[in-house]
Scaffold this active site. Sequence first.
Site, PDB file in Angstrom:
ATOM      1  N   ASP A 135      -0.119   3.779  -8.445  1.00  0.00           N
ATOM      2  CA  ASP A 135       0.862   3.552  -9.509  1.00  0.00           C
ATOM      3  C   ASP A 135       0.251   2.695 -10.620  1.00  0.00           C
ATOM      4  OD1 ASP A 135       3.149   3.374 -11.019  1.00  0.00           O
ATOM      5  OD2 ASP A 135       4.267   2.124  -9.629  1.00  0.00           O
ATOM      6  N   ASP A 145       9.881   6.478  -2.320  1.00  0.00           N
ATOM      7  CA  ASP A 145       8.901   5.435  -2.006  1.00  0.00           C
ATOM      8  C   ASP A 145       9.665   4.178  -1.554  1.00  0.00           C
ATOM      9  OD1 ASP A 145       6.432   4.167  -1.901  1.00  0.00           O
ATOM     10  OD2 ASP A 145       6.369   3.716  -4.055  1.00  0.00           O
ATOM     11  N   HIS A 187       0.521  -4.548  -3.477  1.00  0.00           N
ATOM     12  CA  HIS A 187       1.070  -3.809  -4.619  1.00  0.00           C
ATOM     13  C   HIS A 187       0.753  -4.561  -5.913  1.00  0.00           C
ATOM     14  CE1 HIS A 187       3.906  -2.118  -1.455  1.00  0.00           C
ATOM     15  NE2 HIS A 187       3.277  -1.072  -1.946  1.00  0.00           N
TER      16      HIS A 187
HETATM   17 ZN   LIG Z   1       3.878   0.860  -1.392  1.00  0.00          ZN
END
Ligand SMILES: [Zn+2]
Length: 349
Positions: free
Chosen positions: A268, A83, A189
Amino acid sequence: MPLVSMRQLLDEAAKGGYGVGAFNVNDMEQIQAIMAAAKETKSPVIVQASRGARAFAEDLYLFKLIQAAAELNPDIPIAMHQDHGNSFETCKSAIELGYTSVMMDGSLKADGKTPATFEENVEVTRKVVDFAHERGVTVEGEIGVLGGVEDGHGAGGSGLEHLTDPDQAVEFAERTGVDALAIAIGTSHGAYKFTKKPDGSVLKMDILIAIHKRLPKTHLVMHGSSSVPKDLQDIINQYGGKLKETWGVPVEEIQLGIRNGVRKINVDTDNRLAITGAIRKVFAETPEKFDPRDYMKPAREAMQKVVAQRMTQFGQAGHAGDYKAISIADMAKGYKDGSLSTKPLVAAK
Ligand SMILES: [Zn+2]
């Protein structure tokens, strides 16, 4: 099943009209949670490690755990993905370890913070594509810059400063030959994505749809796509946490994306929230406990539940048995003889 290339997973997802969740891992319990969810829902899966994860767990520990996951789950296609690779060297080291897919995030310079120019992005991504495809490994590129910071990677900001320009996306796909394309449509994010339920002023699904119209066969990737559900926030705060009120990307927007070419969805934060909530609950309710298994087990189960739910929502559930793994060596041959196309289909405006 041996690890499969992400390209194969995404090509199959395109055929089936579904999306595939890409879940981040740092340790054994997270890998086990994902695999248990994949087994439960019969899903192909992308497991991904950031640079931070590789440093935290050490490369060899992490990669051997993934190999164990593949050995223990012969019926589940698994792609192992780097990633946000920040440089050619990061991607090269992942490929040499045995990762079957890498992201070269050339939208930022190698410091992982400063936005790069379009030409710099094309140049470094093209270099990674040449190296990776020769070895049968998939490459994801990024055009436009996401908001927020995760694991020390990111330009910060709201996610609206560097939205993807559809014309640039076309030129980028043509000049780099990437297998998958991450685009910036206002997502960020981390947990603090939006201060209210996102509408069209912050989450630019119209840009995604415009890109899909121009690049109808290109696999699109949504980053920063945790939904940050309120029930997971509430558990943390109920047991002593102090999360501020926040909103993520609603699942129905992701599903709209999937109907418009999104094949990989990065999740995530939701898993981090589930783990932390479960651990806090054990600590708060039974403060006399001190065996790590007493809180790691419910943490693992809480993450499995979230992952299984996403797999069902993204549509990948039930598709693990649709196909057999193409070896990485055969993928390399396919890129070489042209049977695996790297030239995007471009539709007129
Ligand atoms: Zn990302």
